[in-house]
Design a protein around this motif. Sequence first.
Motif, PDB file in Angstrom:
ATOM      1  N   SER A 176     -15.770   8.270  33.716  1.00 46.35           N
ATOM      2  CA  SER A 176     -17.147   8.664  34.032  1.00 46.35           C
ATOM      3  C   SER A 176     -17.228  10.172  34.253  1.00 46.35           C
ATOM      4  CB  SER A 176     -17.643   7.926  35.275  1.00 46.35           C
ATOM      5  OG  SER A 176     -17.812   6.551  35.014  1.00 46.35           O
ATOM      6  N   ALA A 177     -16.216  10.721  34.929  1.00 50.86           N
ATOM      7  CA  ALA A 177     -16.182  12.168  35.149  1.00 50.86           C
ATOM      8  C   ALA A 177     -16.119  12.910  33.817  1.00 50.86           C
ATOM      9  CB  ALA A 177     -14.988  12.537  36.020  1.00 50.86           C
ATOM     10  N   ARG A 178     -15.350  12.377  32.875  1.00 50.63           N
ATOM     11  CA  ARG A 178     -15.258  13.009  31.551  1.00 50.63           C
ATOM     12  C   ARG A 178     -16.610  12.971  30.839  1.00 50.63           C
ATOM     13  NH1 ARG A 178     -13.115  11.115  26.200  1.00 50.63           N
ATOM     14  NH2 ARG A 178     -12.364  12.982  25.112  1.00 50.63           N
ATOM     15  N   SER A 179     -17.322  11.868  30.973  1.00 51.06           N
ATOM     16  CA  SER A 179     -18.642  11.768  30.351  1.00 51.06           C
ATOM     17  C   SER A 179     -19.624  12.753  30.981  1.00 51.06           C
ATOM     18  CB  SER A 179     -19.181  10.338  30.482  1.00 51.06           C
ATOM     19  OG  SER A 179     -18.447   9.437  29.679  1.00 51.06           O
ATOM     20  N   VAL A 180     -19.612  12.834  32.311  1.00 54.23           N
ATOM     21  CA  VAL A 180     -20.503  13.774  33.003  1.00 54.23           C
ATOM     22  C   VAL A 180     -20.145  15.209  32.622  1.00 54.23           C
ATOM     23  CG1 VAL A 180     -21.216  14.647  35.262  1.00 54.23           C
ATOM     24  CG2 VAL A 180     -20.934  12.185  34.912  1.00 54.23           C
ATOM     25  N   HIS A 181     -18.857  15.486  32.513  1.00 52.74           N
ATOM     26  CA  HIS A 181     -18.379  16.811  32.111  1.00 52.74           C
ATOM     27  C   HIS A 181     -18.939  17.180  30.735  1.00 52.74           C
ATOM     28  CE1 HIS A 181     -15.448  20.060  32.781  1.00 52.74           C
ATOM     29  NE2 HIS A 181     -15.149  19.997  31.488  1.00 52.74           N
ATOM     30  N   PHE A 182     -18.891  16.247  29.815  1.00 56.95           N
ATOM     31  CA  PHE A 182     -19.381  16.462  28.452  1.00 56.95           C
ATOM     32  C   PHE A 182     -20.894  16.696  28.451  1.00 56.95           C
ATOM     33  CE2 PHE A 182     -20.845  14.974  24.283  1.00 56.95           C
ATOM     34  CZ  PHE A 182     -19.949  15.578  23.414  1.00 56.95           C
ATOM     35  N   ILE A 183     -21.623  15.882  29.196  1.00 55.93           N
ATOM     36  CA  ILE A 183     -23.083  16.016  29.251  1.00 55.93           C
ATOM     37  C   ILE A 183     -23.477  17.351  29.878  1.00 55.93           C
ATOM     38  CG2 ILE A 183     -25.183  15.075  30.299  1.00 55.93           C
ATOM     39  CD1 ILE A 183     -23.837  12.287  30.070  1.00 55.93           C
ATOM     40  N   ALA A 184     -22.807  17.719  30.969  1.00 55.17           N
ATOM     41  CA  ALA A 184     -23.113  18.984  31.638  1.00 55.17           C
ATOM     42  C   ALA A 184     -22.814  20.170  30.723  1.00 55.17           C
ATOM     43  CB  ALA A 184     -22.318  19.098  32.936  1.00 55.17           C
ATOM     44  N   ALA A 185     -21.744  20.064  29.941  1.00 52.39           N
ATOM     45  CA  ALA A 185     -21.403  21.148  29.014  1.00 52.39           C
ATOM     46  C   ALA A 185     -22.518  21.363  28.000  1.00 52.39           C
ATOM     47  CB  ALA A 185     -20.087  20.830  28.305  1.00 52.39           C
ATOM     48  N   TRP A 186     -23.056  20.285  27.461  1.00 55.38           N
ATOM     49  CA  TRP A 186     -24.117  20.438  26.463  1.00 55.38           C
ATOM     50  C   TRP A 186     -25.445  20.807  27.104  1.00 55.38           C
ATOM     51  CZ3 TRP A 186     -23.145  21.506  21.711  1.00 55.38           C
ATOM     52  CH2 TRP A 186     -21.906  21.134  21.175  1.00 55.38           C
ATOM     53  N   ALA A 187     -25.625  20.480  28.385  1.00 57.52           N
ATOM     54  CA  ALA A 187     -26.801  20.978  29.103  1.00 57.52           C
ATOM     55  C   ALA A 187     -26.726  22.497  29.234  1.00 57.52           C
ATOM     56  CB  ALA A 187     -26.899  20.324  30.479  1.00 57.52           C
ATOM     57  N   LEU A 188     -25.522  23.021  29.458  1.00 53.50           N
ATOM     58  CA  LEU A 188     -25.336  24.472  29.511  1.00 53.50           C
ATOM     59  C   LEU A 188     -25.579  25.110  28.145  1.00 53.50           C
ATOM     60  CD1 LEU A 188     -22.180  24.723  31.800  1.00 53.50           C
ATOM     61  CD2 LEU A 188     -24.466  25.595  32.323  1.00 53.50           C
ATOM     62  N   VAL A 189     -25.149  24.434  27.084  1.00 52.84           N
ATOM     63  CA  VAL A 189     -25.415  24.944  25.737  1.00 52.84           C
ATOM     64  C   VAL A 189     -26.920  25.008  25.491  1.00 52.84           C
ATOM     65  CG1 VAL A 189     -25.183  24.461  23.268  1.00 52.84           C
ATOM     66  CG2 VAL A 189     -23.214  24.174  24.788  1.00 52.84           C
TER      67      VAL A 189
END
Length: 279
Positions: free
Chosen positions: A229-242
């Motif tokens: 779940s942390a990996r998924s949140v990490h991925f989503i947050a990264a693309w939110a920054l993009v």
Amino acid sequence: MDEIAAPISPPTKRVYRHRLPTRIWHWLNAVTLLILLMSGLMIFNAHPRLYWGQYGANADHAWFAIGSTPQTGFVRIGETRIETTGVLGRWTDTKGVEQTWAFPGWATIPTTYSLADGRRWHLFFAWVLSIALTLYMLWALLGGHLAKDLHIRRGEWSPRHIWQDIKDHARLRFPRGEAAARYNILQKFSYIGVIFVLLPLMILTGLTMSPGFNATVPWLLDLFGGRQSARSVHFIAAWALVLFFLVHIVMVLLAGPVNEIRSMVTGWFRLPPERDAAP
């Protein structure tokens, strides 16, 4: 016959808009986040599937995946599958060789597959991000930047005020005069969200994915519902920054790139004249 005097343009006023710590952190962040994104995509290529919960492997159902068939590349979100041949999942490298990594080489660091090198780049610049963010947050709090520039005042919470700012942005009516020297409400929401939500979230979820750190701070696994779940949140947050980055660049270009970039280099910003005072 008396000559008609040409209208005189009002003098351009300059204000010191960005202090040195903000400018340093801005440009350091630009480089750091780009490297983190590209090295992160290389790490993602090692297992281009995302899960919720404690565990996730090839046999488990992924809520997000980038993959390929013998003929096509695809992205799958839930049960929705989108063909991405030539872009994601199946693409051709600079030598004309067809590859089946999730993200193409031009988007990753390094450009050829190496999980070990991707991790080295990622972990080094994760420390750069973490230390710089901590120092900047302390400066923003103790140096008055948070109270002076990012504090949302009572009147700005008004739905009418927020809606008006949204309409002004949609119509490309940017603040002028003294109003241009201050952050508007949408900027404040965005910057607060990035500084105090997205970036800390990236750091915390990154730490949660580290088995060694789990032994020291095991409650992070519970906080995010597991390493996957942390990996998924990490991925989503990264693309939110993009997404934030792309919108930010577009706004800079539309508002006047020379003035905006100069202010982030020198600190000095030329106030656009008021509309009723413009020649």
